[in-house]
Write a protein that holds these residues in place. Sequence first.
Motif, PDB file in Angstrom:
ATOM      1  N   LEU A   1      51.083  73.846  81.904  1.00  0.00           N
ATOM      2  CA  LEU A   1      52.320  73.114  82.213  1.00  0.00           C
ATOM      3  C   LEU A   1      53.538  73.835  81.651  1.00  0.00           C
ATOM      4  CD1 LEU A   1      51.126  69.436  81.545  1.00  0.00           C
ATOM      5  CD2 LEU A   1      51.446  70.577  83.749  1.00  0.00           C
ATOM      6  N   SER A   2      53.401  74.415  80.439  1.00  0.00           N
ATOM      7  CA  SER A   2      54.513  75.190  79.868  1.00  0.00           C
ATOM      8  C   SER A   2      54.823  76.406  80.732  1.00  0.00           C
ATOM      9  CB  SER A   2      54.160  75.625  78.444  1.00  0.00           C
ATOM     10  OG  SER A   2      53.948  74.519  77.603  1.00  0.00           O
ATOM     11  N   ALA A   3      53.781  77.059  81.263  1.00  0.00           N
ATOM     12  CA  ALA A   3      54.000  78.227  82.115  1.00  0.00           C
ATOM     13  C   ALA A   3      54.735  77.838  83.392  1.00  0.00           C
ATOM     14  CB  ALA A   3      52.660  78.878  82.443  1.00  0.00           C
ATOM     15  N   VAL A   4      54.357  76.720  83.983  1.00  0.00           N
ATOM     16  CA  VAL A   4      55.047  76.254  85.201  1.00  0.00           C
ATOM     17  C   VAL A   4      56.498  75.942  84.895  1.00  0.00           C
ATOM     18  CG1 VAL A   4      55.105  74.410  86.911  1.00  0.00           C
ATOM     19  CG2 VAL A   4      52.908  75.400  86.224  1.00  0.00           C
ATOM     20  N   LEU A   5      56.752  75.302  83.759  1.00  0.00           N
ATOM     21  CA  LEU A   5      58.130  74.990  83.398  1.00  0.00           C
ATOM     22  C   LEU A   5      58.944  76.257  83.167  1.00  0.00           C
ATOM     23  CD1 LEU A   5      60.280  72.892  82.634  1.00  0.00           C
ATOM     24  CD2 LEU A   5      59.356  72.898  80.301  1.00  0.00           C
ATOM     25  N   CYS A   6      58.336  77.243  82.484  1.00  0.00           N
ATOM     26  CA  CYS A   6      59.039  78.513  82.251  1.00  0.00           C
ATOM     27  C   CYS A   6      59.349  79.216  83.580  1.00  0.00           C
ATOM     28  CB  CYS A   6      58.190  79.416  81.364  1.00  0.00           C
ATOM     29  SG  CYS A   6      58.065  78.874  79.640  1.00  0.00           S
ATOM     30  N   LEU A   7      58.403  79.171  84.508  1.00  0.00           N
ATOM     31  CA  LEU A   7      58.642  79.795  85.814  1.00  0.00           C
ATOM     32  C   LEU A   7      59.802  79.125  86.536  1.00  0.00           C
ATOM     33  CD1 LEU A   7      57.827  81.793  88.027  1.00  0.00           C
ATOM     34  CD2 LEU A   7      56.164  80.083  88.835  1.00  0.00           C
ATOM     35  N   ALA A   8      59.837  77.813  86.465  1.00  0.00           N
ATOM     36  CA  ALA A   8      60.923  77.098  87.134  1.00  0.00           C
ATOM     37  C   ALA A   8      62.271  77.441  86.504  1.00  0.00           C
ATOM     38  CB  ALA A   8      60.667  75.592  87.059  1.00  0.00           C
ATOM     39  N   VAL A   9      62.325  77.493  85.190  1.00  0.00           N
ATOM     40  CA  VAL A   9      63.586  77.834  84.503  1.00  0.00           C
ATOM     41  C   VAL A   9      63.979  79.268  84.820  1.00  0.00           C
ATOM     42  CG1 VAL A   9      64.670  78.131  82.248  1.00  0.00           C
ATOM     43  CG2 VAL A   9      63.227  76.143  82.680  1.00  0.00           C
ATOM     44  N   GLY A  10      62.984  80.180  84.808  1.00  0.00           N
ATOM     45  CA  GLY A  10      63.287  81.576  85.133  1.00  0.00           C
ATOM     46  C   GLY A  10      63.832  81.739  86.537  1.00  0.00           C
ATOM     47  N   LEU A  11      63.277  81.021  87.507  1.00  0.00           N
ATOM     48  CA  LEU A  11      63.773  81.096  88.884  1.00  0.00           C
ATOM     49  C   LEU A  11      65.191  80.542  88.991  1.00  0.00           C
ATOM     50  CD1 LEU A  11      60.548  80.017  90.835  1.00  0.00           C
ATOM     51  CD2 LEU A  11      61.522  82.318  90.627  1.00  0.00           C
ATOM     52  N   VAL A  12      65.458  79.478  88.253  1.00  0.00           N
ATOM     53  CA  VAL A  12      66.821  78.922  88.262  1.00  0.00           C
ATOM     54  C   VAL A  12      67.812  79.936  87.689  1.00  0.00           C
ATOM     55  CG1 VAL A  12      68.300  77.147  87.251  1.00  0.00           C
ATOM     56  CG2 VAL A  12      66.074  76.524  88.198  1.00  0.00           C
ATOM     57  N   LEU A  13      67.410  80.621  86.593  1.00  0.00           N
ATOM     58  CA  LEU A  13      68.304  81.626  86.002  1.00  0.00           C
ATOM     59  C   LEU A  13      68.520  82.806  86.966  1.00  0.00           C
ATOM     60  CD1 LEU A  13      67.025  81.690  82.302  1.00  0.00           C
ATOM     61  CD2 LEU A  13      69.153  80.701  83.163  1.00  0.00           C
ATOM     62  N   LEU A  14      67.462  83.193  87.663  1.00  0.00           N
ATOM     63  CA  LEU A  14      67.637  84.274  88.647  1.00  0.00           C
ATOM     64  C   LEU A  14      68.572  83.841  89.775  1.00  0.00           C
ATOM     65  CD1 LEU A  14      64.016  85.758  89.003  1.00  0.00           C
ATOM     66  CD2 LEU A  14      66.019  86.840  87.961  1.00  0.00           C
ATOM     67  N   ALA A  15      68.407  82.600  90.213  1.00  0.00           N
ATOM     68  CA  ALA A  15      69.289  82.102  91.273  1.00  0.00           C
ATOM     69  C   ALA A  15      70.732  82.012  90.806  1.00  0.00           C
ATOM     70  CB  ALA A  15      68.789  80.738  91.747  1.00  0.00           C
ATOM     71  N   ALA A  16      70.874  81.788  89.479  1.00  0.00           N
ATOM     72  CA  ALA A  16      72.234  81.705  88.936  1.00  0.00           C
ATOM     73  C   ALA A  16      72.828  83.076  88.647  1.00  0.00           C
ATOM     74  CB  ALA A  16      72.237  80.860  87.671  1.00  0.00           C
ATOM     75  N   GLY A  17      72.054  84.137  88.858  1.00  0.00           N
ATOM     76  CA  GLY A  17      72.559  85.493  88.651  1.00  0.00           C
ATOM     77  C   GLY A  17      72.472  85.991  87.238  1.00  0.00           C
ATOM     78  N   SER A  18      71.497  85.452  86.415  1.00  0.00           N
ATOM     79  CA  SER A  18      71.370  85.874  85.014  1.00  0.00           C
ATOM     80  C   SER A  18      70.491  87.116  84.921  1.00  0.00           C
ATOM     81  CB  SER A  18      70.787  84.726  84.174  1.00  0.00           C
ATOM     82  OG  SER A  18      71.618  83.592  84.187  1.00  0.00           O
ATOM     83  N   TYR A  19      71.006  88.229  85.502  1.00  0.00           N
ATOM     84  CA  TYR A  19      70.306  89.502  85.421  1.00  0.00           C
ATOM     85  C   TYR A  19      71.325  90.603  85.640  1.00  0.00           C
ATOM     86  CZ  TYR A  19      70.512  89.252  90.524  1.00  0.00           C
ATOM     87  OH  TYR A  19      70.971  89.131  91.818  1.00  0.00           O
ATOM     88  N   MET A  20      70.952  91.813  85.229  1.00  0.00           N
ATOM     89  CA  MET A  20      71.830  92.964  85.396  1.00  0.00           C
ATOM     90  C   MET A  20      71.700  93.492  86.826  1.00  0.00           C
ATOM     91  SD  MET A  20      73.317  93.392  82.441  1.00  0.00           S
ATOM     92  CE  MET A  20      73.920  95.068  82.536  1.00  0.00           C
ATOM     93  N   ARG A  21      72.828  93.640  87.485  1.00  0.00           N
ATOM     94  CA  ARG A  21      72.804  94.061  88.871  1.00  0.00           C
ATOM     95  C   ARG A  21      72.934  95.579  88.947  1.00  0.00           C
ATOM     96  NH1 ARG A  21      75.353  89.255  88.454  1.00  0.00           N
ATOM     97  NH2 ARG A  21      74.795  87.598  89.920  1.00  0.00           N
ATOM     98  N   HIS A  22      71.854  96.221  89.302  1.00  0.00           N
ATOM     99  CA  HIS A  22      71.852  97.670  89.492  1.00  0.00           C
ATOM    100  C   HIS A  22      71.386  98.014  90.902  1.00  0.00           C
ATOM    101  CE1 HIS A  22      72.787  98.446  85.341  1.00  0.00           C
ATOM    102  NE2 HIS A  22      71.718  97.762  84.914  1.00  0.00           N
ATOM    103  N   GLY A  23      71.622  97.140  91.804  1.00  0.00           N
ATOM    104  CA  GLY A  23      71.217  97.349  93.185  1.00  0.00           C
ATOM    105  C   GLY A  23      69.808  96.946  93.467  1.00  0.00           C
ATOM    106  N   THR A  24      69.098  96.395  92.477  1.00  0.00           N
ATOM    107  CA  THR A  24      67.714  95.953  92.670  1.00  0.00           C
ATOM    108  C   THR A  24      67.728  94.575  93.327  1.00  0.00           C
ATOM    109  OG1 THR A  24      67.040  97.144  90.682  1.00  0.00           O
ATOM    110  CG2 THR A  24      65.531  95.481  91.544  1.00  0.00           C
TER     111      THR A  24
END
Length: 400
Positions: free
Chosen positions: A7-30
């Motif tokens: 359950l913790s892994a599923v929650l972490c995945l959901a939070v990680g996807l939300v952060l990716l959707a919010a643009g919380s990553y370095m943009r190097h054209g990837t």
Amino acid sequence: MRRDDVLSAVLCLAVGLVLLAAGSYMRHGTPVQWFVGPLLLACLGVAVRRTRPLLALGLGVVAFVADVAMGPSLGTVLIVTDNLYAAVRYGPRPLGRWMLGITSVIAVVGGAAAGFIARDLALFAVALVQAGLVGVTPVITALVIRQHEDQAVSERIRAEQVARLAELDRKTAVQAERARMARELHDMIANHFSAIAIQSTAVLSRRDLDPAVVRQVLESVRENSVQGMAEMRSMIGLLRQEGEEAEAVRLRVAEADRLAERAREAGLDVRLRVDGEARELPAAVDLAGYRIVQESLTNALKHGGRTAEAVIGYRPEEVVLTVDNPVDGTGPGLPGAGAGLIGMRERAALVGGRVDAGPHGGGWRVRAVLPTLTAPPGPPGPAVPPSVDATASPSREENP
């Protein structure tokens, strides 16, 4: 895998996807979709964090390297810190020390490399802090928590050991008290009952006794019965007392003449002699000496001849009690359980003295040496002294 970890892994995945959707990553054209792969690996490490901590560490390292090569992304980095924490917390103990050293070196080297490449001291400081937060902090946290858990386990084990020792002390105290009560009951009752048994046997075995002799014997039997009941009541009263232990009846070595008179009434010719000047003895020594003389005379009455000699010797630092009686096979030979000599030895040992008993000059001798000065009590002696040969006197037994 544990259900709560999944359950913790599923929650972490959901939070990680939300952060990716919010643009919380370095943009190097990837493409953003590529960051999902490292995120999934890190979340899988969360799912096996307690069942397979080393696998969780491996998945976290691969995910971190891949994510840094592409970006990195905030969600994956945060989840990788949990992978590091789980590996140190639930993995082998030596792994924690290795992980602390490795992450510290990586933080310093990574920060220095970033500052050297950018030629910016501020960037070196920022990179060092970030590397420390990502790598060193979860490792240190896991080590601290594990150390506290180890201390808690040690304290629990120590508490259990203390409880076991306390239980052993309690059992030892109970056994010692039971042994003391057994000695008191034995010494109180055996003397009177032995006299009653011997006198009643004599009356039953002789049909030519005149009424006056029979009446005298019955009066002695009654007196022994009454005295035995009185001492039993005193013992019961002592056991029912609350608070500090107190003496129900103070028995003294100086009152050994009463024991001798009682033995004479039962048919044993006792010659009592006192050597030295009688004096006040410690209560414990008085009681032990009185009971030893009582037991010795009872033993002589049951298994010895018709006479006995008792000597009470007062010395400057001790009192010596000696009871001699012949062994001629004329005694009634009442059965014994072997507890008499054991009880005498225990009584003497409790006050720091000793008792020797065995054949002596064609008869039987009991000799007790009891110190009258304050001395630490020694352990009870063996049940049968090495110097006593049980076959030396076939008609002689210890009284019950």
